[in-house]
Design a protein around this motif. Structure first.
Motif, PDB file in Angstrom:
ATOM      1  N   GLU A   1       0.823  -1.102  -0.186  1.00 18.99           N
ATOM      2  CA  GLU A   1       0.043  -0.044  -0.011  1.00 18.99           C
ATOM      3  C   GLU A   1       1.055   1.191   0.021  1.00 18.99           C
ATOM      4  O   GLU A   1       0.564   2.214  -0.590  1.00 18.99           O
ATOM      5  CB  GLU A   1      -0.966  -0.040   1.233  1.00 18.99           C
ATOM      6  CG  GLU A   1      -1.829   1.143   1.287  1.00 18.99           C
ATOM      7  CD  GLU A   1      -2.627   1.409   2.830  1.00 18.99           C
ATOM      8  OE1 GLU A   1      -3.143   2.237   3.033  1.00 18.99           O
ATOM      9  OE2 GLU A   1      -2.578   0.228   3.524  1.00 18.99           O
ATOM     10  N   ALA A   2       1.998   1.105   0.709  1.00 18.88           N
ATOM     11  CA  ALA A   2       2.856   2.429   0.895  1.00 18.88           C
ATOM     12  C   ALA A   2       3.710   2.703  -0.364  1.00 18.88           C
ATOM     13  O   ALA A   2       3.596   3.923  -0.992  1.00 18.88           O
ATOM     14  CB  ALA A   2       3.900   2.254   2.069  1.00 18.88           C
ATOM     15  N   ALA A   3       3.894   1.322  -1.185  1.00 15.23           N
ATOM     16  CA  ALA A   3       4.664   1.810  -2.464  1.00 15.23           C
ATOM     17  C   ALA A   3       3.597   2.295  -3.446  1.00 15.23           C
ATOM     18  O   ALA A   3       3.951   3.177  -4.386  1.00 15.23           O
ATOM     19  CB  ALA A   3       5.241   0.206  -2.833  1.00 15.23           C
ATOM     20  N   ARG A   4       2.431   1.769  -3.610  1.00 17.70           N
ATOM     21  CA  ARG A   4       1.286   2.313  -4.508  1.00 17.70           C
ATOM     22  C   ARG A   4       1.110   3.597  -4.298  1.00 17.70           C
ATOM     23  O   ARG A   4       0.957   4.501  -5.030  1.00 17.70           O
ATOM     24  CB  ARG A   4       0.128   1.684  -4.273  1.00 17.70           C
ATOM     25  CG  ARG A   4       0.195   0.099  -4.844  1.00 17.70           C
ATOM     26  CD  ARG A   4      -1.211  -0.712  -5.041  1.00 17.70           C
ATOM     27  NE  ARG A   4      -1.818  -0.906  -3.885  1.00 17.70           N
ATOM     28  CZ  ARG A   4      -1.897  -1.847  -2.965  1.00 17.70           C
ATOM     29  NH1 ARG A   4      -1.075  -2.963  -3.636  1.00 17.70           N
ATOM     30  NH2 ARG A   4      -2.436  -1.816  -1.761  1.00 17.70           N
ATOM     31  N   ALA A   5       1.045   4.019  -3.011  1.00 15.95           N
ATOM     32  CA  ALA A   5       0.864   5.603  -2.438  1.00 15.95           C
ATOM     33  C   ALA A   5       2.028   6.445  -3.219  1.00 15.95           C
ATOM     34  O   ALA A   5       1.704   7.521  -3.642  1.00 15.95           O
ATOM     35  CB  ALA A   5       0.593   5.565  -0.989  1.00 15.95           C
ATOM     36  N   MET A   6       2.945   5.922  -2.818  1.00 12.74           N
ATOM     37  CA  MET A   6       4.295   6.641  -3.594  1.00 12.74           C
ATOM     38  C   MET A   6       4.321   6.819  -4.939  1.00 12.74           C
ATOM     39  O   MET A   6       4.784   7.940  -5.453  1.00 12.74           O
ATOM     40  CB  MET A   6       5.631   6.045  -2.925  1.00 12.74           C
ATOM     41  CG  MET A   6       6.891   6.691  -3.258  1.00 12.74           C
ATOM     42  SD  MET A   6       8.468   5.958  -2.174  1.00 12.74           S
ATOM     43  CE  MET A   6       9.687   7.283  -2.641  1.00 12.74           C
ATOM     44  N   ASN A   7       4.083   5.834  -5.642  1.00 12.69           N
ATOM     45  CA  ASN A   7       4.077   5.738  -6.806  1.00 12.69           C
ATOM     46  C   ASN A   7       3.032   6.781  -7.469  1.00 12.69           C
ATOM     47  O   ASN A   7       3.002   7.210  -8.343  1.00 12.69           O
ATOM     48  CB  ASN A   7       3.898   4.279  -7.591  1.00 12.69           C
ATOM     49  CG  ASN A   7       5.209   3.525  -7.413  1.00 12.69           C
ATOM     50  OD1 ASN A   7       6.345   4.049  -7.679  1.00 12.69           O
ATOM     51  ND2 ASN A   7       5.162   2.386  -7.588  1.00 12.69           N
ATOM     52  N   SER A   8       1.933   6.756  -6.812  1.00 15.70           N
ATOM     53  CA  SER A   8       0.691   7.644  -7.209  1.00 15.70           C
ATOM     54  C   SER A   8       1.339   9.072  -7.045  1.00 15.70           C
ATOM     55  O   SER A   8       0.995   9.870  -7.748  1.00 15.70           O
ATOM     56  CB  SER A   8      -0.452   7.525  -6.216  1.00 15.70           C
ATOM     57  OG  SER A   8      -1.499   8.313  -6.666  1.00 15.70           O
TER      58      SER A   8
END
Length: 727
Positions: A644-651
């Protein structure tokens, strides 16, 4: 160059081209000039060939391209001679030839050869018009053919065989640059508060990364390798060595300004000195000894937790570098005669590099400049154009200006202005690079006039000594051209001075005229790139930053997969190399502005903080690659939170990238560091120095650096809680 001068001299002695009969002083002078101009014609072919040869990927294409060059020059010479008495038409043709060289960039190496040949031939025709007309074109064709033959033989004998040993030479260069990084780091440790030394160390790290990428590119071109190795193995050794040394150097820079015991600081310095001596066993032993010392309670309590982390990372990086250097030192290349035996690499063993070289070098800003040229910027009225079309239009306009103004200044020497315009556009991809090259052209010409005048008086009409001066100056100019184009411009001006001595036309007024005409040509180019279809530096930097961000996003995703799913580490390694390529393009795009405009806070419309933040993000990413290698898996609830954190960062990275493309749209960069901190807090090793804790810390630091880029680009930055509340 020496070979073609000798060949043209022999040809002149045997065939007597363009000579006139008679024993008068005038006839002797004309015949001497004919011999000198023949040497010049052959030298021009060889000069252009030395730059064109490395552009071709295969020997066959290279030889065909070099054979095409004298043919193209011949066409240009014919046009110059045929239109000698129709001055206006001749000038229009010269402008068209220069502009055509820009349009022909579309066709890569072939376009370069054809465009350079047509313009340089037309330029040569203006010189030769004083000796002959179209009736002497047969002799000129023979002299150009001799130049082409020498260029082809030189490529076959001197240059193409060296391609097979490119990896060996680049690896030696890599180790030499690694020694330079170690020496610069020792200087930083000895003088921690000297900003100049810290900048010097950073510059050497960029060059080390450049060499590593060049090795990768050569590994993909069916190279000669050490006995019993594969391209993938060589890549792995170079990648690990560069990663370990770069991290060690950055950690040492941090240690230099930290509060650490003197005995620890001495051990850090001793390790960097050992790295410069390339003794892998000693380096590894020093790293292990420092790591043992850090377990001492007295040491642990004498430094802060953050400094202790840096010291541990430094020790680990030193040990890693020692192991890799030992492995590299054991590799041996086969003898020269074995290297000449061709053998194909099986398809499954071929190495795929993240970058392809252009004329033997990294592409620099050419790719991002081309993208910027083809895109329609939101706040720009400049049309989307193919780079070759933009260059062709700009070069045509600049040529017209230089011809008109240059002719008004000197009816006979105007072509120097046109030539200055021509070279200002060569090898430059955007406005900042073209302005910088124009400035170097003028500076080099002024210096060349001073040195050339002195040498002209010292050498006089001594032909052998004059040729020696020309060859030495050209060697220095070409060798130093990667440092500054001013050296090459200076060497060409010295050549011109020697040429006019042999033509009995040398004077101080002549050299002064060269400076004035060069200034006109460079100014015409600069004015054109600023006001006619300009490709602004800020626009190119935004494109380069976007590509850097895209590569960073891919690396974050690869890291999550490696840590979460225990995927193949090589995917992360490949993503890291892609990020390196994007970083080098960003460095090249900002380099002209950073070098030319030392204005605090800004350079070329881009804030200094922008570059500093991108550089920090790249450094943290290198730490991330090193830490992820030894990271234990993160699964269960922690793994889901990491995803979830990685997806948020990529977003957030995607938002930042879009914001760089659409200046007027409201974009928000949402910080994701707290999400990674929450993952770290729930792990059972929280508070201990484990690889996965370091990975999570690296991701938080990357997030901070990217937020700084967003702030520099005037994009709103919000914390996670703030962003949620605003929704």
């Amino acid at each position: 160059m020496a070979a073609v001068i000798l060949a043209e001299w022999i040809f002149a002695r045997v065939a007597h081209p363009l000579t006139i009969s008679g024993d008068s002083a005038t006839a002797a002078m004309e015949n001497r000039a004919a011999g000198v101009m023949g040497m010049m014609a052959g030298a021009m072919v060889v000069m252009v060939s030395s730059f064109a040869g490395p552009m071709f990927g295969s020997i066959r294409d290279g030889l065909l391209g070099l054979a095409l060059l004298p043919c193209a020059m011949f066409v240009g010479v014919v046009a110059g001679l045929a239109l000698e008495h129709v001055k206006v038409v001749a000038l229009i043709v010269m402008v068209a030839a220069l502009g055509g060289a820009g349009f022909l960039r579309r066709f890569g190496a072939w376009g370069f050869v054809l465009g350079q040949g047509l313009f340089m031939g037309n330029f040569l025709g203006f010189f030769l018009a004083r000796l002959t007309d179209v009736s002497g074109i047969g002799w000129i064709a023979a002299e150009l053919a001799i130049g082409g033959a020498v260029a082809i033989v030189a490529q076959l004998v001197l240059f193409y065989p060296s391609r097979w040993s490119a990896v060996q030479r680049l690896r030696s260069s890599f180790l030499g640059r690694a020694d330079g990084v170690a020496a610069a780091t020792v200087d930083v440790l000895d003088h921690p508060n000297t900003q100049r030394l810290r900048v010097r160390q950073h510059r050497k790290l960029i060059r080390l990364n450049e060499t590593a990428l060049m090795i990768d590119a050569q590994l993909a071109e069916n190279p000669r390798l050490p006995v019993g190795t594969t391209a993938a193995e060589i890549h792995g050794h170079v990648f690990n060595a560069e990663l370990a040394l770069a991290n060690a150097a950055r950690f040492a820079r941090s240690i230099a300004i930290s509060q650490v015991p003197d005995r620890i600081r001495d051990q850090v310095r001793e390790a960097m000195v050992a790295i410069g001596h390339r003794d892998g066993d000693v380096i590894e032993r020093l790293g292990c000894r420092l790591r043992e010392r850090l377990r001492d309670d007295a040491v642990r309590t004498s430094v802060s937790d953050d400094v202790l982390v840096v010291l541990h990372r430094f020790a680990t990086s030193v040990s890693d570098y020692g192991r890799v250097v030992s492995a590299i030192g054991r590799q041996r290349f086969e003898p020269y005669w074995e290297r000449l035996k061709a053998h194909d690499v099986p398809e499954q063993e071929r190495f795929e590099a993240s970058v392809a070289l252009v004329a033997g070098w990294l592409p620099g800003s050419s790719a991002v400049s081309a993208t910027a040229s083809k895109e329609k910027a939101a706040q720009s009225v400049t049309a989307r154009l193919d780079p070759s079309v933009r260059a062709g239009i700009q070069m045509t306009v600049a040529a017209a200006i230089s011809v008109v103004v240059g002719t008004l200044i000197s009816h006979d020497r105007f072509y120097w202005a046109v030539l200055a315009t021509f070279v200002t556009f060569m090898g430059a991809n955007n406005a900042a690079e073209q302005v910088r090259k124009g400035a170097f052209r003028v500076i080099g010409t002024v210096l060349g006039v001073i040195v050339g005048a002195i040498l002209a008086h010292l050498v006089g009409e001594n032909v052998p000594l004059s040729i020696a001066v020309i060859l030495v100056s050209l060697f220095i100019g070409i060798y130093m051209m990667r440092i500054s184009y001013a050296f090459f411009a200076m060497s060409i001006t010295i050549l011109v001075a020697q040429l006019y001595v042999q033509l009995a036309e040398f004077s101080a007024d002549l050299l002064e005229m060269r400076v004035v005409e060069t200034l006109v040509g460079a100014a015409a180019a600069v004015v054109t790139v600023i006001f006619v279809l300009p490709l602004r530096t800020s626009r190119v930097v935004r494109v380069a930053t976007r590509e850097f961000l895209d590569a960073m996003s891919a690396m974050v995703s690869a890291t999550a997969r490696v840590v979460r799913e225990d995927e193949d580490y090589h995917r992360l390694e490949s993503a890291s190399r892609d990020l390196d390529v994007a970083f080098q393009a960003l460095e090249a795009a900002t380099s002209p502005s950073r070098a030319m405009l030392r204005v605090p806070g800004t350079f070329g419309g881009v804030k200094q903080q922008w570059w500093a933040a991108a550089n920090a993000a790249h450094s943290y990413a290198r730490d991330l690659v090193a830490d992820a290698r030894w990271c234990d898996g993160v699964d269960g609830v922690s793994g889901e939170r990491l995803d979830e954190a990685a997806r948020a960062m990529n977003s957030s990275i995607a938002e930042l990238s879009e914001g760089l493309s659409e200046h007027r749209s409201r974009r928000v960069y949402v910080r994701s560091a707290s999400k990674f901190e929450r993952v770290a807090a729930v792990l059972d090793d929280h508070g201990r120095l484990t690889p996965r804790q370091l990975v999570l810390r690296d991701l938080q630091l990357i997030d901070g650096a990217l937020a700084a880029i967003a702030a520099s680009a005037e994009i709103e930055v919000q914390a996670v809680d703030t962003a949620v509340a605003s929704r």
